[in-house]
Design an enzyme around this catalytic site. Structure first.
Site, PDB file in Angstrom:
ATOM      1  N   GLY A  61     -13.720   5.549 -10.461  1.00 37.47           N
ATOM      2  CA  GLY A  61     -12.839   5.878 -11.587  1.00 37.47           C
ATOM      3  C   GLY A  61     -11.505   5.173 -11.538  1.00 37.47           C
TER       4      GLY A  61
ATOM      5  N   ILE B  52      -6.775   5.667  -5.624  1.00 43.54           N
ATOM      6  CA  ILE B  52      -7.751   5.940  -4.551  1.00 43.54           C
ATOM      7  C   ILE B  52      -9.105   5.252  -4.777  1.00 43.54           C
ATOM      8  CG2 ILE B  52      -9.087   7.777  -3.434  1.00 43.54           C
ATOM      9  CD1 ILE B  52      -6.555   9.483  -3.525  1.00 43.54           C
TER      10      ILE B  52
ATOM     11  N   GLU C 122     -18.023   3.592 -15.669  1.00 44.50           N
ATOM     12  CA  GLU C 122     -17.374   3.483 -16.979  1.00 44.50           C
ATOM     13  C   GLU C 122     -16.461   2.256 -16.948  1.00 44.50           C
ATOM     14  OE1 GLU C 122     -15.104   6.970 -17.891  1.00 44.50           O
ATOM     15  OE2 GLU C 122     -13.581   5.780 -18.886  1.00 44.50           O
TER      16      GLU C 122
ATOM     17  N   GLY D 107     -13.938   9.682 -18.371  1.00 43.29           N
ATOM     18  CA  GLY D 107     -15.335   9.928 -18.013  1.00 43.29           C
ATOM     19  C   GLY D 107     -15.472  10.741 -16.748  1.00 43.29           C
TER      20      GLY D 107
HETATM   21  N1  COA Z   1       1.988  17.647  -8.781  1.00 46.68           N
HETATM   22  C1  COA Z   1       2.968  16.940  -9.381  1.00 46.68           C
HETATM   23  N2  COA Z   1       2.938  15.606  -9.505  1.00 46.68           N
HETATM   24  C2  COA Z   1       1.886  14.957  -9.008  1.00 46.68           C
HETATM   25  C3  COA Z   1       0.823  15.609  -8.364  1.00 46.68           C
HETATM   26  C4  COA Z   1       0.916  17.023  -8.251  1.00 46.68           C
HETATM   27  N3  COA Z   1      -0.058  17.734  -7.657  1.00 46.68           N
HETATM   28  N4  COA Z   1      -0.083  14.706  -7.978  1.00 46.68           N
HETATM   29  C5  COA Z   1       0.386  13.504  -8.348  1.00 46.68           C
HETATM   30  N5  COA Z   1       1.572  13.653  -8.960  1.00 46.68           N
HETATM   31  C6  COA Z   1       2.394  12.595  -9.531  1.00 46.68           C
HETATM   32  C7  COA Z   1       2.588  11.449  -8.554  1.00 46.68           C
HETATM   33  O1  COA Z   1       3.722  11.692  -7.723  1.00 46.68           O
HETATM   34  C8  COA Z   1       2.816  10.300  -9.501  1.00 46.68           C
HETATM   35  O2  COA Z   1       4.133  10.366 -10.008  1.00 46.68           O
HETATM   36  P1  COA Z   1       4.996   9.034 -10.258  1.00 46.68           P
HETATM   37  O3  COA Z   1       4.223   8.300 -11.334  1.00 46.68           O
HETATM   38  O4  COA Z   1       6.307   9.567 -10.699  1.00 46.68           O
HETATM   39  O5  COA Z   1       4.990   8.339  -8.944  1.00 46.68           O
HETATM   40  C9  COA Z   1       1.892  10.619 -10.668  1.00 46.68           C
HETATM   41  O6  COA Z   1       1.661  12.017 -10.602  1.00 46.68           O
HETATM   42  C10 COA Z   1       0.569   9.861 -10.606  1.00 46.68           C
HETATM   43  O7  COA Z   1      -0.056  10.122  -9.385  1.00 46.68           O
HETATM   44  P2  COA Z   1      -1.019   9.063  -8.689  1.00 46.68           P
HETATM   45  O8  COA Z   1      -1.783   9.802  -7.660  1.00 46.68           O
HETATM   46  O9  COA Z   1      -0.301   7.843  -8.257  1.00 46.68           O
HETATM   47  O10 COA Z   1      -1.941   8.651  -9.916  1.00 46.68           O
HETATM   48  P3  COA Z   1      -3.067   7.565 -10.063  1.00 46.68           P
HETATM   49  O11 COA Z   1      -2.540   6.383 -10.747  1.00 46.68           O
HETATM   50  O12 COA Z   1      -3.773   7.320  -8.775  1.00 46.68           O
HETATM   51  O13 COA Z   1      -4.060   8.315 -11.070  1.00 46.68           O
HETATM   52  C11 COA Z   1      -5.078  10.273 -11.997  1.00 46.68           C
HETATM   53  C12 COA Z   1      -4.591   9.569 -10.726  1.00 46.68           C
HETATM   54  C13 COA Z   1      -5.771  11.553 -11.555  1.00 46.68           C
HETATM   55  C14 COA Z   1      -3.929  10.571 -12.919  1.00 46.68           C
HETATM   56  C15 COA Z   1      -6.102   9.336 -12.724  1.00 46.68           C
HETATM   57  O14 COA Z   1      -7.125   9.019 -11.854  1.00 46.68           O
HETATM   58  C16 COA Z   1      -6.705  10.019 -13.948  1.00 46.68           C
HETATM   59  O15 COA Z   1      -6.090  10.047 -14.988  1.00 46.68           O
HETATM   60  N6  COA Z   1      -7.943  10.537 -13.828  1.00 46.68           N
HETATM   61  C17 COA Z   1      -8.641  11.200 -14.907  1.00 46.68           C
HETATM   62  C18 COA Z   1      -9.642  10.306 -15.572  1.00 46.68           C
HETATM   63  C19 COA Z   1     -10.732   9.806 -14.688  1.00 46.68           C
HETATM   64  O16 COA Z   1     -10.801  10.067 -13.509  1.00 46.68           O
HETATM   65  N7  COA Z   1     -11.658   9.088 -15.269  1.00 46.68           N
HETATM   66  C20 COA Z   1     -12.796   8.580 -14.527  1.00 46.68           C
HETATM   67  C21 COA Z   1     -13.511   7.454 -15.184  1.00 46.68           C
HETATM   68  S1  COA Z   1     -12.502   5.971 -15.359  1.00 46.68           S
END
Ligand code: COA
Length: 436
Positions: free
Chosen positions: A217, A221, A240, A338
């Site tokens: 995704g 990570i 996806e 997704g």
């Molecule tokens: N509470 C508060 N803030 C949090 C947090 C929590 N538990 N966990 C993360 N954050 C903050 C981080 O500090 C970071 O803040 P910043 O932008 O100010 O640094 C922000 O949220 C993003 O966190 P990060 O872990 O770096 O995000 P990422 O770019 O790795 O994306 C998701 C993680 C979950 C947002 C992203 O994977 C997503 O949108 N997933 C849903 C859709 C998906 O998985 N689709 C799958 C098919 S493509």
């Protein structure tokens, strides 16, 4: 008509193309790296003649005035399937809102046009070949559905877009207008893995057997962990989103797609988002198959793959196993995309597994991402009854079939050690588990 003549006949300027949009219409826009920056950049210049135009988008990448400039209120309203940076910035201003969806529902017209109508489609494509065929290039999640639904189809032709294969072709005769804009294609940089991500990568690799088919995704990570799968054999891709990490695995001979059940010999996905390395890889590559999101993300299709492993990430998980990946409390952050589709699909597969991997803390270690309850207002992306496996840098919690007490314990055991005692006492105080 000769394709060259047809092209000339349809070619207009970007201002003229945006000039075709009328008040109260809905514009459907191609997503992510296939969004048309020329057309979207032009929209704000038409503010004074346009009222209540709905712009339907998904994971927009650019910073456009029609979204960011507060004076656009009343002229444009953005409906969004998946937020990007600009959308997060303006969410509080009320000129944009999120449409809850699962990405495989791309085929459900109800979900991408609130008034059940897409008047205009704005997308991108490669220049046509000698026969007049173009490739929709980096995005096929919902683009074909929007094209079919729209009264007016306008494509921004960019010679820097890769020519991708699969279900991506479109003919000049299916398009109303063409504009040209040879800009560099939007990229999503890849950050080197952190120490925690390396540990997570190691745990995930231990769950992946040779011959598995993977979905990876969006987020740090899923990309970081590919480095830890270099000793696996004959992995396949059914995803996806195509990512940079998949290119590394392919080049290392780890991805062969030779043991896949569906599209044997090919990686299949609906859109590509990464760096130029990825865009060069998917260019005219016979082993990369683009299919529509309604196909790649259909959980029942995903589930037909043998040993299908989905790997996604999240922002927060509660001790029941409810996953929030799309909001920070009540502040909408991204989207379901997704995630639920692929997580469910993987579990329908023989020997499949749905993995959610996340760091155990956020905000420089100040807060635990594993919580007794989700933060007030958090949106649930995966309900507890669907969750399968959760991984942090402290281990693996295999939750399927566990009762609430055992789930809570398994999750607390992979929380950061500094938060474990507090988590236990809170869980008991709230009566989620009376005692351990
Ligand atoms: N509470 C508060 N803030 C949090 C947090 C929590 N538990 N966990 C993360 N954050 C903050 C981080 O500090 C970071 O803040 P910043 O932008 O100010 O640094 C922000 O949220 C993003 O966190 P990060 O872990 O770096 O995000 P990422 O770019 O790795 O994306 C998701 C993680 C979950 C947002 C992203 O994977 C997503 O949108 N997933 C849903 C859709 C998906 O998985 N689709 C799958 C098919 S493509």
């Amino acid at each position: 008509m000769n394709p060259k003549e047809l092209y000339k006949q349809k070619l207009i300027s970007i201002p003229d193309a945006v000039g075709k949009v009328r008040s109260h219409q809905t514009i459907g826009v191609a997503m992510a790296a296939s969004e048309p920056p020329g057309l979207l950049g032009e929209l704000a210049k038409h503010r004074d003649r346009l009222e209540s135009v709905r712009v339907w988008v998904c994971l927009p990448l650019g910073a456009y005035d029609f979204v960011l400039d507060p004076s656009m209120d009343g002229h444009f309203f953005v409906e969004n399937w998946f937020y990007g940076n600009s959308d997060r910035a303006v969410h509080g201003q009320g000129c944009e809102s999120y449409i809850p969806n699962n990405l495989h529902e791309a085929a459900s017209k109800k979900l991408y046009a609130a008034n059940n109508k897409v008047n205009v489609f704005f997308g991108t494509a490669t220049p046509p070949d000698a026969r007049g065929y173009m490739s929709l290039s980096l995005g096929l999640v919902i683009e074909k559905q929007l094209i079919a639904a729209a009264d007016l189809v306008i494509l921004e032709i960019n010679e820097n877009l890769p020519w991708t294969l699969g279900d991506t072709q479109i003919h000049l005769s299916e398009v109303d207008y063409i504009v040209e804009n040879n800009v560099s294609v939007a990229q999503l940089p890849v950050a080197p893995p952190t120490e925690a991500e390396e540990k997570i990568g190691g745990y995930i690799a231990s769950l992946i057997e040779d011959g598995s088919t993977l979905q990876l995704g969006i987020g740090g990570i899923p990309n970081a962990i590919t480095a830890f799968m270099m000793d696996r054999k004959d992995l396949g891709i059914h995803t996806e989103m195509f990512t940079d990490g998949m290119v590394d695995l392919y080049n290392a001979g780890v991805i062969t797609n030779s043991r896949k059940t569906l599209w044997k010999g090919k990686m299949v996905g609906a859109f590509a988002l990464g760096t130029k390395k990825l865009y060069d890889f998917v260019d005219n590559n016979l082993c990369v198959e683009f299919q529509q999101g309604s196909v790649t993300n259909d959980p029942y299709i995903i589930g037909k793959n043998y040993r299908m492993i989905s790997i996604n990430t999240a922002l927060q998980v509660d001790v029941l196993g409810q996953v929030c990946s799309q909001s920070i409390g009540s502040r909408h952050f991204s989207g379901t995309g997704g995630q639920l589709d692929t997580h469910r699909g993987a579990q329908l597969s023989e020997h499949g597994r749905g993995i959610i991997a996340l760091r155990s803390t956020a905000k420089n270690g100040e807060i635990s991402t594993i919580m007794p309850v989700l933060t007030e207002g958090a949106e649930v992306t995966i309900p507890s009854q669907d969750i399968d496996t959760i991984v942090t840098e402290y281990g693996i919690a295999d939750l399927k079939g566990l009762c609430l007490r055992d789930r809570a314990l398994a999750l607390i055991n992979i929380a950061h050690p500094d938060f474990r005692d507090k988590l236990k006492s809170e869980v008991m105080r709230l009566g989620i588990v009376p005692h351990f």
